[in-house]
Design a protein around this motif. Structure first.
Motif, PDB file in Angstrom:
ATOM      1  N   HIS A  60     -50.245  57.262 -30.363  1.00  0.00           N
ATOM      2  CA  HIS A  60     -49.010  58.289 -30.345  1.00  0.00           C
ATOM      3  C   HIS A  60     -48.422  57.805 -28.987  1.00  0.00           C
ATOM      4  O   HIS A  60     -46.585  59.470 -29.194  1.00  0.00           O
ATOM      5  N   VAL A  61     -48.326  57.044 -28.701  1.00  0.00           N
ATOM      6  CA  VAL A  61     -47.575  56.572 -27.288  1.00  0.00           C
ATOM      7  C   VAL A  61     -46.582  55.944 -27.310  1.00  0.00           C
ATOM      8  O   VAL A  61     -46.872  54.344 -28.462  1.00  0.00           O
ATOM      9  N   THR A  62     -45.905  55.562 -27.279  1.00  0.00           N
ATOM     10  CA  THR A  62     -44.717  54.778 -27.901  1.00  0.00           C
ATOM     11  C   THR A  62     -44.811  53.999 -26.222  1.00  0.00           C
ATOM     12  O   THR A  62     -44.323  54.267 -25.025  1.00  0.00           O
ATOM     13  N   ALA A  63     -44.894  52.730 -26.412  1.00  0.00           N
ATOM     14  CA  ALA A  63     -44.646  51.541 -24.994  1.00  0.00           C
ATOM     15  C   ALA A  63     -44.381  50.326 -24.490  1.00  0.00           C
ATOM     16  O   ALA A  63     -44.854  49.842 -26.709  1.00  0.00           O
ATOM     17  N   PHE A  64     -43.176  49.479 -23.613  1.00  0.00           N
ATOM     18  CA  PHE A  64     -43.718  48.617 -23.952  1.00  0.00           C
ATOM     19  C   PHE A  64     -43.131  47.814 -22.742  1.00  0.00           C
ATOM     20  O   PHE A  64     -43.136  47.964 -21.896  1.00  0.00           O
ATOM     21  N   LEU A  65     -43.045  46.223 -23.022  1.00  0.00           N
ATOM     22  CA  LEU A  65     -42.946  45.236 -21.649  1.00  0.00           C
ATOM     23  C   LEU A  65     -41.713  45.353 -21.037  1.00  0.00           C
ATOM     24  O   LEU A  65     -40.721  45.663 -21.276  1.00  0.00           O
ATOM     25  N   CYS A  66     -41.999  46.135 -19.503  1.00  0.00           N
ATOM     26  CA  CYS A  66     -40.768  46.441 -18.908  1.00  0.00           C
ATOM     27  C   CYS A  66     -41.394  44.959 -17.720  1.00  0.00           C
ATOM     28  O   CYS A  66     -42.620  44.762 -16.968  1.00  0.00           O
ATOM     29  N   VAL A  67     -39.885  44.542 -16.929  1.00  0.00           N
ATOM     30  CA  VAL A  67     -39.175  43.648 -16.341  1.00  0.00           C
ATOM     31  C   VAL A  67     -40.368  44.208 -15.136  1.00  0.00           C
ATOM     32  O   VAL A  67     -40.600  45.012 -14.759  1.00  0.00           O
ATOM     33  N   GLY A  68     -41.102  43.479 -14.135  1.00  0.00           N
ATOM     34  CA  GLY A  68     -42.443  43.076 -13.185  1.00  0.00           C
ATOM     35  C   GLY A  68     -44.097  43.243 -14.231  1.00  0.00           C
ATOM     36  O   GLY A  68     -44.344  43.360 -12.995  1.00  0.00           O
ATOM     37  N   CYS A  69     -44.003  43.533 -15.552  1.00  0.00           N
ATOM     38  CA  CYS A  69     -44.938  43.363 -15.918  1.00  0.00           C
ATOM     39  C   CYS A  69     -46.433  42.163 -15.440  1.00  0.00           C
ATOM     40  O   CYS A  69     -44.984  41.214 -15.535  1.00  0.00           O
ATOM     41  N   ARG A  70     -47.194  42.078 -15.350  1.00  0.00           N
ATOM     42  CA  ARG A  70     -47.710  41.093 -14.341  1.00  0.00           C
ATOM     43  C   ARG A  70     -48.623  40.498 -15.070  1.00  0.00           C
ATOM     44  O   ARG A  70     -49.755  40.920 -15.839  1.00  0.00           O
ATOM     45  N   ASP A  71     -48.942  38.696 -15.704  1.00  0.00           N
ATOM     46  CA  ASP A  71     -49.854  38.638 -16.554  1.00  0.00           C
ATOM     47  C   ASP A  71     -49.778  38.987 -17.963  1.00  0.00           C
ATOM     48  O   ASP A  71     -50.406  38.967 -18.687  1.00  0.00           O
TER      49      ASP A  71
END
Length: 198
Positions: A60-71
């Motif tokens: 049910h959630v929308t999520a994506f990579l953001c600047v600062g994501c580690r590994d």
């Protein structure tokens, strides 16, 4: 935006319905990828950033990579990571407004998800202006006068609460898509938040 290698033409088959009336409608494309379907979500203002998201009817959630994501994988994603500092409409959700998705953890509105096959991600909850569809390589902001149908995706923008991913595991590290769009019946799904502003 300079795009990285998109899915091949054979795997990117748009499926948009033709107009059924003379009233103005929004046409958005759902594309077929490697065993998945995906959409282009344009995020932020004044220059929307494209995020290619797997459409997932089981979450049910929308999520994506953001600047600062580690590994966060080897960099073979379709688009560059979303940069919140480049958006004038970005808001980071705090505990006082952590009611759509996420929960308050250590005085921050946070979110995490684990999937059946073992992949997982962690994120902070953010909000920005988004629209879906349009062209692959740049946001649509013009009208197509074909049958007088408005196809300007930006005219259907709304504020979306989403997970700004800071950690990922499993298949999220190797997939081409930048994230996931939850389309189940749970609280805070993409379509539910879109309906709230309709």
């Amino acid at each position: 935006l300079n795009k990285k290698n998109r899915f091949s033409d054979k795997e990117s088959v748009p499926s948009a319905s033709p107009p059924v009336s003379s009233s103005k409608q929004h046409l958005a494309s759902l594309y077929q990828g490697f065993g998945t379907h995906y959409v282009d979500l344009w995020v932020g203002t004044p220059n929307p950033q494209c995020q290619t998201l797997i459409v997932d009817t089981g979450s049910h959630v929308t999520a994506f990579l953001c600047v600062g994501c580690r590994d966060c994988g080897d960099g073979d994603y379709t688009d560059v990571f979303y940069d919140c500092t480049s958006s004038e409409s970005f808001k980071r959700r705090g505990c006082s407004d952590c009611n759509m998705i996420g929960s308050c953890r250590q005085n921050k509105c946070a979110l995490s998800m684990t999937y059946t096959e073992g992949s997982s991600w962690g994120a902070f909850v953010a909000q920005d202006i988004v629209h879906i569809g349009g062209r692959h390589d740049f946001p649509v902001s013009i009208e197509d006068d074909n049958d007088d149908v408005e196809v300007s995706a930006a005219n259907f923008s709304f504020r979306l609460d989403f997970g700004c991913q800071s950690t990922i595991t499993g298949l999220f590290k190797t997939q081409l898509a930048d994230g996931i769009m939850g389309m189940s019946h749970g609280r805070g799904t993409f379509w539910q938040q879109m309906l709230l502003v309709a």
